[in-house]
Design a protein around this motif. Structure first.
Motif, PDB file in Angstrom:
ATOM      1  N   TYR A  11       0.825  -1.208   0.000  1.00 51.98           N
ATOM      2  CA  TYR A  11       0.000   0.000   0.000  1.00 51.98           C
ATOM      3  C   TYR A  11       0.861   1.261   0.000  1.00 51.98           C
ATOM      4  CZ  TYR A  11      -3.166   3.587   1.832  1.00 51.98           C
ATOM      5  OH  TYR A  11      -3.871   4.752   2.022  1.00 51.98           O
ATOM      6  N   LEU A  12       1.850   1.242   0.868  1.00 47.89           N
ATOM      7  CA  LEU A  12       2.713   2.432   0.948  1.00 47.89           C
ATOM      8  C   LEU A  12       3.458   2.651  -0.357  1.00 47.89           C
ATOM      9  CD1 LEU A  12       4.041   1.966   4.607  1.00 47.89           C
ATOM     10  CD2 LEU A  12       2.323   3.616   3.810  1.00 47.89           C
ATOM     11  N   LYS A  35       1.139   4.233  -2.759  1.00 49.40           N
ATOM     12  CA  LYS A  35       0.906   5.630  -2.408  1.00 49.40           C
ATOM     13  C   LYS A  35       2.081   6.512  -2.798  1.00 49.40           C
ATOM     14  CE  LYS A  35      -2.130   7.172  -0.135  1.00 49.40           C
ATOM     15  NZ  LYS A  35      -3.339   7.820  -0.734  1.00 49.40           N
ATOM     16  N   GLU A  36       3.268   5.950  -2.616  1.00 47.02           N
ATOM     17  CA  GLU A  36       4.454   6.734  -2.929  1.00 47.02           C
ATOM     18  C   GLU A  36       4.585   6.941  -4.433  1.00 47.02           C
ATOM     19  OE1 GLU A  36       7.469   4.561  -0.901  1.00 47.02           O
ATOM     20  OE2 GLU A  36       6.720   5.282   1.040  1.00 47.02           O
ATOM     21  N   ASP A  84      -9.497   3.987   0.350  1.00 47.55           N
ATOM     22  CA  ASP A  84      -8.600   4.933  -0.322  1.00 47.55           C
ATOM     23  C   ASP A  84      -8.749   4.768  -1.834  1.00 47.55           C
ATOM     24  OD1 ASP A  84      -6.526   6.356  -1.449  1.00 47.55           O
ATOM     25  OD2 ASP A  84      -5.089   5.822   0.142  1.00 47.55           O
ATOM     26  N   SER A 129      -7.543   6.465  -4.126  1.00 40.20           N
ATOM     27  CA  SER A 129      -6.380   6.858  -4.932  1.00 40.20           C
ATOM     28  C   SER A 129      -5.569   5.649  -5.407  1.00 40.20           C
ATOM     29  CB  SER A 129      -5.487   7.818  -4.137  1.00 40.20           C
ATOM     30  OG  SER A 129      -4.751   7.092  -3.166  1.00 40.20           O
ATOM     31  N   ILE A 130      -5.744   4.504  -4.766  1.00 44.05           N
ATOM     32  CA  ILE A 130      -4.958   3.351  -5.215  1.00 44.05           C
ATOM     33  C   ILE A 130      -5.722   2.512  -6.238  1.00 44.05           C
ATOM     34  CG2 ILE A 130      -3.507   3.183  -3.143  1.00 44.05           C
ATOM     35  CD1 ILE A 130      -5.334   0.728  -2.392  1.00 44.05           C
ATOM     36  N   THR A 149      -0.135   6.856  10.564  1.00 45.70           N
ATOM     37  CA  THR A 149      -0.475   6.480   9.182  1.00 45.70           C
ATOM     38  C   THR A 149      -1.764   5.647   9.156  1.00 45.70           C
ATOM     39  OG1 THR A 149       1.891   6.357   8.697  1.00 45.70           O
ATOM     40  CG2 THR A 149       0.410   5.334   7.096  1.00 45.70           C
TER      41      THR A 149
END
Ligand SMILES: *Cc1c(COP(=O)(O)O)cnc(C)c1O
Length: 802
Positions: A553-554, A557-558, A601, A603-604, A718
């Motif tokens: 996930y991170l 997001k990055e 989320d 956005s992913i 987070t």
């Protein structure tokens, strides 16, 4: 059995008239189910009586499988399948306007077990009947099975499992077979007129054990065995006043609830009471049956086998001694020889916190005669061993040490066979955990790798796959599951491979629908379904799984990551935590919090979804397993004795992502490294860390930026709403040096996970791997496991060739 559709319809209608005096469309699904249950029970009854008669006529040796847990799940479909009338009944009901699936849904899941141990006992009952092994289950009829799990705010909440609220159509109460079990009081040994030493009891608390029998039907072979579960009731006694509230309650409590913990030993008196209750009732009823045969007691072991499933029924050994000494008047030597030859024991764990140890004073208080016998067994053991091996060695094998009774020691000393449940586990027993006993009694040790019934875990739960297999290799495999290996011949058959993919997709669509309906989460059936379903325990390392999810996930997001790189993933969890196991509950909260964060989320782009199903149990397993692409078997090496969900998932075509632990080793030996995703430390490396104390999780944290970022996410906000839990988990990994080596195996786990993308994209390759896993899974059928027990431990008849 043979029955026509028309005949079935007639019998169904007759049953509903006699039960409800109404028409079928006037009945609720529950009433329709009860009606069907009563018809099926009647069909079974004929075979049940016939089987009993045959066993008697042939004087067949009987096995009694003692287990404090049996976890069969629902029985309707399984009974119909085994009777060979599933399709007939489904079609007949459809003619009457009844949808069979609605009837299936209203049956309650018989959840009288925590997890693997109870489920194994249930698979064994199915296989014993199918292999014509004269096998009897012996356990407790808990009024409440394993708690019902709900999530509130991401936290586990436990609700009572009131599975007997509606009539249990499968059980038969047999009051005329009740036994009396004695607790407490004082016992004195006195000489009677014949000069024998006999005990007299004073001030005992007597409990009536009433058996409820459930038919265990074999697969298309007309054999029906018995699962006998005991219920504690107040005896009708003229002498004792049972009217006090406290007394009634204490009796009622014995069979009220299953202890909801399969990973640690609970030293409460009620648990000890439960153990002696079903052991004493069971062993007494065996001897009652045996006396009627008119065969001398000296031949007991040629006619009866008593199997002790884990240490909970260990008191079978002193209880049998008690009956042989006190009621049959045998000498100690004669009674001991018979007991040893009759009893055998399966070890299920080497985890220290799960090993049963009872304070001497509790045993002495609750079952004084049993305590005397345990002391005498131990005295003689020490006497004979000291001569051979010296005092120090002998002390390590003593049943009683510093006021503590070690149940595993008693089980080993009183049994002719001790088996582990997978090759690796048995090796560890012999070389480490029970090494002293192995030196003293090498011939008693043997391995019996666990198994699963392919009937429930494929024929019933995955009809699409089952039919596809039969289209290619015929139907012989249903009776001889190792014939699944014939599928290997079709490894290059792209038509089959495509169909296999289609069946999996259908199953995933069904599961997606269930998830949408029950949880409101949309999941894409074309995503990889990555499944970890089992009890929640630190050693099983659900934490490793969720840390990897977090890191994915991170990374998303990055960004920027090329979109096409990652195949969408659905991570599916199912797990109950013991109510008292706070660390496990914190991990549940963490997974739910991560699920919330990721699922919401946008956005992913739906690349990852996390689904934690509530109330995991046999029925949910049957829905999830057919839809799995990845089987997560990621325990710290040496900690999972065998595992059986690994076998169920493989049988349904999932690829195993695993450490070389438990039966995963044997899965690897069959399918090969190239058809699995292996990672992590192996046994030798772990023992090296233990011996040298050279593991420092902090070093890994400091030198692995990606992992550090992930771990920091537990405590830096987070992930919302996990302040306390995040910190506790973080501390367990760093402050308390990561007992289960999560950080140590992390990189290698991530590497194995990242191989999935490219493998899954190569559809042909993936389907081939899946096919090969199915092709080798038949060898894990519990039919074979049971035949090995029958040949090598119990020495009983079975009706199949290996
Ligand atoms: C098979 C099964 C288990 C055992 O799972 P493991 O992964 O081997 O621990 C536990 N619970 C249920 C409901 C099962 O069907």
């Amino acid at each position: 059995m043979e029955i026509s559709k028309e005949q079935f319809k007639k019998e169904y209608n007759r049953a509903l008239t006699s039960l409800y005096a109404t028409e079928v469309h006037d009945l609720t699904p529950l009433e329709q189910y009860i009606t069907l249950g009563s018809v099926v029970k009647e069909y079974t009854a004929q075979n049940w009586m016939q089987t009993k008669r045959e066993y008697q006529q042939n004087q067949a040796k009987q096995v009694y499988y003692f287990s404090i847990e049996f976890l069969p799940g629902k029985l309707l479909k399984s009974n119909l399948l085994n009777l060979g009338i599933l399709d007939t009944v489904r079609e007949g009901l459809a003619d009457l306007g009844v949808d069979f699936t609605h009837l299936e849904e209203v049956e309650s899941d018989q959840g009288l077990g925590n997890g693997g141990l109870g489920r194994l006992a249930a698979c064994f009952m199915d296989s014993m009947a199918t292999c014509d092994v004269p096998g009897n289950g012996n356990g407790i009829r808990y009024r409440h099975g394993l708690f019902r799990q709900k999530f509130v705010n991401g936290y586990q909440v436990e609700l009572p499992d009131n599975w007997l609220r509606h009539e249990n159509v499968w059980e038969t109460r047999r009051e005329n077979k009740a036994e009396t079990v004695r607790f407490y009081g004082q016992v004195h040994l006195e000489e009677n007129e014949e000069g024998q030493i006999v005990p007299t009891y004073r001030n005992t608390q007597d409990v009536l054990a009433v058996p409820y029998d459930t038919a265990m039907t074999g697969y298309e072979n007309d054999t029906v065995n018995n699962l006998r579960l005991w219920s504690a009731e107040i005896p009708a006694s003229a002498e004792v006043d049972y009217s006090s509230e406290g007394m009634r309650k204490s009796i009622h409590n014995i069979s009220d609830m299953l202890y909801p913990d399969d990973s640690s030993y609970d030293g409460r008196m009620l648990r000890l009471k439960q153990e002696y209750f079903f052991v004493s009732a069971g062993v007494q009823s065996i001897l009652r049956y045996y006396r009627k045969l008119g065969v001398p007691m000296e031949h007991l072991a040629e006619n009866i086998s008593i199997h002790i499933n884990d240490t909970h029924p260990t008191m079978c050994i002193p209880e049998l001694m008690r009956l042989l000494l006190d009621e049959e008047g045998l000498t100690w030597e004669a009674a001991w020889a018979i007991t040893m030859k009759t009893c055998s024991y399966t070890n299920h764990t080497i985890m220290a916190e799960a090993l049963e140890k009872w304070p001497e004073h509790m045993v002495a208080e609750l079952v004084p005669r049993i305590y005397q016998i345990i002391c005498e067994i131990n005295r003689r053991h020490i006497e004979s061993m000291t001569l051979l091996y010296g005092a120090q060695f002998t002390w390590r094998t003593s049943i009683i040490q510093d006021g503590i009774i070690h149940m595993a020691h008693l089980a080993i000393i009183g049994s002719h066979s001790i088996n582990g449940v997978a090759k690796l586990h048995t090796e560890i027993l012999k070389e480490k955990a029970l090494h002293d006993f192995y030196l003293a009694f090498p011939a008693r040790f043997n391995n019996k790798t666990n198994g699963i019934t392919h009937r429930r875990w494929l024929l019933l739960s995955n009809e699409g796959l089952s039919d596809l297999i039969s289209d290619y290799i015929g139907t012989e495999w249903k009776k001889k599951p190792n014939e699944l290996y014939l599928l290997k011949a079709f490894k290059e058959d792209s038509v089959l491979l495509d169909k296999l993919e289609q069946v999996k997709l259908d199953n995933k669509m069904r599961l997606a629908e269930y998830v949408k309906e029950t949880m409101g989460i949309e999941i894409d059936p074309h995503a990889v379904f990555d499944v970890q379903i089992k009890r929640l325990h630190a050693y099983k390392r659900q934490l490793l799984n969720v840390l990897h999810i977090l890191s994915l996930y991170l990374k998303l997001k990055e960004g920027p990551t090329p979109e096409q790189e990652m195949v969408p993933r659905v991570f599916i969890f199912g797990a109950k935590a013991a109510p008292s196991y706070s660390y496990a509950k914190e991990i549940i909260k963490l997974i739910n919090a991560v699920a919330d964060l990721i699922n919401n989320d946008t956005s992913i782009n739906n690349k990852i979804k996390v689904v934690f199903v509530e109330n995991y149990g046999v029925t949910l397993a049957e829905k999830i397993i057919p839809a799995a692409d990845i089987s997560e078997q990621i325990s710290l090496v040496t900690k999972e004795a065998s595992g059986t969900s690994n076998m169920k998932l493989m049988l349904n075509g999932a690829i195993t992502l695993a450490t070389l632990d438990g039966a995963n080793v044997e899965i690897r030996d069959k399918v090969g490294d190239e058809n699995m995703l292996l990672f992590g430390m192996q046994e030798a490396e772990l023992y090296h860390f233990y011996d040298s104390h050279s593991y420092h999780s902090h070093d890994i944290y400091n030198h692995n930026p990606r992992l550090k970022r992930c771990l920091d996410a537990l405590v830096d906000g987070t992930i919302p709403n996990i302040e306390a839990e995040g910190q506790e988990i973080f501390d367990s990994l760093l402050k308390y040096n990561d007992e289960y080596f999560v950080l140590k195996d992390y990189d290698s786990y991530v590497a194995a996970q990242s191989r999935i993308d490219s493998l899954y994209t190569d559809r042909k390759k993936w389907n081939q791997m899946s096919l090969l896993n199915i092709a080798h899974a038949g060898e894990f059928s519990s039919d074979y496991t049971i035949m090995h027990y029958a040949d090598e431990i119990w020495n009983v008849h079975h009706n199949k060739n290996l």
